[in-house]
Write a protein that holds these residues in place. Structure first.
Motif, PDB file in Angstrom:
ATOM      1  N   THR A 175      39.303  48.357  49.890  1.00  0.00           N
ATOM      2  CA  THR A 175      40.378  47.393  50.135  1.00  0.00           C
ATOM      3  C   THR A 175      39.856  46.149  50.835  1.00  0.00           C
ATOM      4  O   THR A 175      40.171  45.017  50.446  1.00  0.00           O
ATOM      5  CB  THR A 175      41.483  48.037  50.987  1.00  0.00           C
ATOM      6  OG1 THR A 175      42.032  49.153  50.292  1.00  0.00           O
ATOM      7  CG2 THR A 175      42.599  47.041  51.280  1.00  0.00           C
TER       8      THR A 175
ATOM      9  N   GLY B 192      41.759  35.223  43.826  1.00  0.00           N
ATOM     10  CA  GLY B 192      43.173  35.496  43.595  1.00  0.00           C
ATOM     11  C   GLY B 192      43.817  36.387  44.635  1.00  0.00           C
ATOM     12  O   GLY B 192      44.950  36.849  44.439  1.00  0.00           O
ATOM     13  N   THR B 193      43.131  36.628  45.750  1.00  0.00           N
ATOM     14  CA  THR B 193      43.685  37.503  46.786  1.00  0.00           C
ATOM     15  C   THR B 193      45.032  36.991  47.292  1.00  0.00           C
ATOM     16  O   THR B 193      45.982  37.760  47.488  1.00  0.00           O
ATOM     17  CB  THR B 193      42.697  37.618  47.966  1.00  0.00           C
ATOM     18  OG1 THR B 193      41.469  38.148  47.480  1.00  0.00           O
ATOM     19  CG2 THR B 193      43.250  38.531  49.036  1.00  0.00           C
ATOM     20  N   GLN B 194      45.134  35.668  47.515  1.00  0.00           N
ATOM     21  CA  GLN B 194      46.352  35.100  48.080  1.00  0.00           C
ATOM     22  C   GLN B 194      47.555  35.237  47.144  1.00  0.00           C
ATOM     23  O   GLN B 194      48.695  35.116  47.575  1.00  0.00           O
ATOM     24  CB  GLN B 194      46.119  33.621  48.411  1.00  0.00           C
ATOM     25  CG  GLN B 194      44.988  33.382  49.410  1.00  0.00           C
ATOM     26  CD  GLN B 194      45.237  34.059  50.742  1.00  0.00           C
ATOM     27  OE1 GLN B 194      46.376  34.126  51.211  1.00  0.00           O
ATOM     28  NE2 GLN B 194      44.181  34.588  51.357  1.00  0.00           N
ATOM     29  N   ASP B 195      47.300  35.485  45.866  1.00  0.00           N
ATOM     30  CA  ASP B 195      48.385  35.582  44.887  1.00  0.00           C
ATOM     31  C   ASP B 195      48.784  37.024  44.596  1.00  0.00           C
ATOM     32  O   ASP B 195      49.543  37.274  43.658  1.00  0.00           O
ATOM     33  CB  ASP B 195      47.961  34.907  43.579  1.00  0.00           C
ATOM     34  CG  ASP B 195      47.612  33.438  43.780  1.00  0.00           C
ATOM     35  OD1 ASP B 195      48.275  32.790  44.599  1.00  0.00           O
ATOM     36  OD2 ASP B 195      46.645  32.971  43.131  1.00  0.00           O
ATOM     37  N   ASP B 196      48.265  37.970  45.372  1.00  0.00           N
ATOM     38  CA  ASP B 196      48.536  39.382  45.124  1.00  0.00           C
ATOM     39  C   ASP B 196      49.199  39.983  46.363  1.00  0.00           C
ATOM     40  O   ASP B 196      48.515  40.446  47.279  1.00  0.00           O
ATOM     41  CB  ASP B 196      47.225  40.108  44.812  1.00  0.00           C
ATOM     42  CG  ASP B 196      47.441  41.549  44.352  1.00  0.00           C
ATOM     43  OD1 ASP B 196      48.513  42.102  44.640  1.00  0.00           O
ATOM     44  OD2 ASP B 196      46.520  42.114  43.728  1.00  0.00           O
ATOM     45  N   PRO B 197      50.534  39.963  46.431  1.00  0.00           N
ATOM     46  CA  PRO B 197      51.244  40.462  47.625  1.00  0.00           C
ATOM     47  C   PRO B 197      50.915  41.916  47.952  1.00  0.00           C
ATOM     48  O   PRO B 197      50.801  42.285  49.132  1.00  0.00           O
ATOM     49  CB  PRO B 197      52.723  40.306  47.250  1.00  0.00           C
ATOM     50  CG  PRO B 197      52.736  39.282  46.161  1.00  0.00           C
ATOM     51  CD  PRO B 197      51.465  39.462  45.407  1.00  0.00           C
ATOM     52  N   GLU B 198      50.761  42.742  46.919  1.00  0.00           N
ATOM     53  CA  GLU B 198      50.461  44.157  47.156  1.00  0.00           C
ATOM     54  C   GLU B 198      49.102  44.317  47.827  1.00  0.00           C
ATOM     55  O   GLU B 198      48.937  45.096  48.771  1.00  0.00           O
ATOM     56  CB  GLU B 198      50.496  44.923  45.843  1.00  0.00           C
ATOM     57  CG  GLU B 198      50.249  46.427  46.013  1.00  0.00           C
ATOM     58  CD  GLU B 198      50.273  47.187  44.703  1.00  0.00           C
ATOM     59  OE1 GLU B 198      49.791  48.326  44.679  1.00  0.00           O
ATOM     60  OE2 GLU B 198      50.791  46.637  43.709  1.00  0.00           O
ATOM     61  N   LEU B 199      48.091  43.555  47.331  1.00  0.00           N
ATOM     62  CA  LEU B 199      46.763  43.615  47.939  1.00  0.00           C
ATOM     63  C   LEU B 199      46.796  43.092  49.369  1.00  0.00           C
ATOM     64  O   LEU B 199      46.158  43.657  50.260  1.00  0.00           O
ATOM     65  CB  LEU B 199      45.763  42.814  47.110  1.00  0.00           C
ATOM     66  CG  LEU B 199      44.341  42.695  47.678  1.00  0.00           C
ATOM     67  CD1 LEU B 199      43.726  44.073  47.914  1.00  0.00           C
ATOM     68  CD2 LEU B 199      43.455  41.856  46.768  1.00  0.00           C
TER      69      LEU B 199
END
Length: 350
Positions: free
Chosen positions: A81, A89-96
């Motif tokens: 994780t 694209g981390t900022q665009d993945d709410p679940e991540l």
């Protein structure tokens, strides 16, 4: 051992950025190797892949199954994780982002705690605790009794992301270094080997170049927009940079640090193929006595009495990469922590 070498992995992505992903061939390891406990008469391979690793521990310590599964249930996905947070694209993945927040909080909660204390909240068998911490403590060059919990979790799990992820570069790490050096030169870089940097030159408060001396008496100087000093921090602040570069208190704190323990590594070329003698693994971790003190390796290194070693590790590189030596022969390496002065005296002048 290097992790993240498979397509999409962290190391692979970094090599791909400079077009070096096809310059080095990596050999994937199926397991850490053979764990031999002479005191208890046990011997087994410990898989890298996390699921297989957990099942092997459960098979060997069935009375601790609940604790094993609860520990890896909490920390097993932490490394993957946290590493995913470096991806695009981390900022665009709410679940991540939510998983990153939880993993980050769990990791910060380990700060200042010993690994044995964290494990003891899940399992109680001291043999199991030793087995689980032996690999990360070996990587960190310390005893598992004093190993930091955060270091233990990251070292133990970082090689198990993406389904089990430990590799050796084919031809050895020297081949990897040479491949990167060749690429550097092909792209217009200049390599100065056997030169010692004597000074980092500053201009308007910024590092602007270096002065280097070739063995002998020839000095050269070169300018640069960016300098990476991959040397000991003590040498950097005391000898390479002008005296006014760093605050006095900072230099004092660097000079008052206790020095780390060095190591001596033996590389042996054998006139036999160890596989014909039943040794087929690439790594062997062998213990034959319980440690007498919580931090035996540092004491042994200072005293130079290696008869007190409770455990040792060996890498049989030729079992991993048979092309590294002639047929019928073997390459074996082992390491001990050591104070270098003791070995320098033993070796004598030169």
């Amino acid at each position: 051992m290097i992790n993240g070498c498979e397509p999409g992995g962290m190391t692979y992505r970094e090599l791909a950025k400079i077009g070096a992903q096809d310059r080095v061939e990596f050999i994937k390891l199926d397991s850490f190797g053979c764990v031999v406990d002479e005191e208890r008469g046990t011997e087994f391979d410990l898989p890298w892949e996390l699921g297989a690793h957990v099942e092997m521990l459960v098979q060997r310590f069935p009375h601790q199954e609940e604790g094993i599964r609860s520990f890896y249930g909490k920390y097993g996905g932490m490394a993957e994780t946290l590493l995913a947070g470096y991806g695009e694209g981390t900022q665009d993945d709410p679940e991540l982002l939510a998983r990153l927040s939880t993993a980050g909080q769990d990791f910060m909660a380990l700060s200042g705690r010993k690994a044995v204390e964290v494990l003891a909240e899940h399992v109680s068998d001291p043999h199991l605790i030793e087995t689980m911490l032996e690999i990360p403590s070996g990587f960190m060059g310390t005893s598992y009794h004093v190993l930091d919990a955060g270091s233990a979790v990251m070292c133990d799990l970082i090689f198990r992301v993406n389904g089990g992820d430990a590799y050796y570069p084919k031809g050895g790490s020297g081949h990897m270094a040479q491949a990167l050096a060749d690429l550097f030169v092909e792209n217009g870089g200049s390599l100065l080997l056997n030169h010692g940097v004597t000074e980092i030159v500053f201009s308007n408060g910024r590092a602007a170049g270096i002065v280097a001396k070739k063995r002998g008496d020839r000095f050269i100087s070169t300018r640069a927009r960016c300098i990476i000093a991959a040397c000991d921090l003590t040498a950097l602040v005391n000898h390479l940079c002008p005296a006014e570069t760093f605050p006095v208190d900072y230099v004092k704190s660097i000079n008052e640090r206790a020095p780390g323990i060095s190591a001596v590594i033996l590389f042996a070329g054998l006139d036999i193929d160890v596989r014909q003698h039943g040794i087929t693994g690439g790594e062997i971790s062998r213990s034959w006595a319980a440690a007498e003190t919580p931090s035996p390796f540092g004491e042994i290194a200072r005293e130079g009495d290696y008869s007190k070693l409770p455990s040792a590790m060996a890498t049989i590189y030729s079992n991993i990469d048979p092309s590294c030596c002639p047929e019928g022969k073997s390459v074996v390496a082992t390491m001990v922590l050591a104070e270098p002065e003791r070995f320098e005296r033993a070796l004598g002048p030169g």
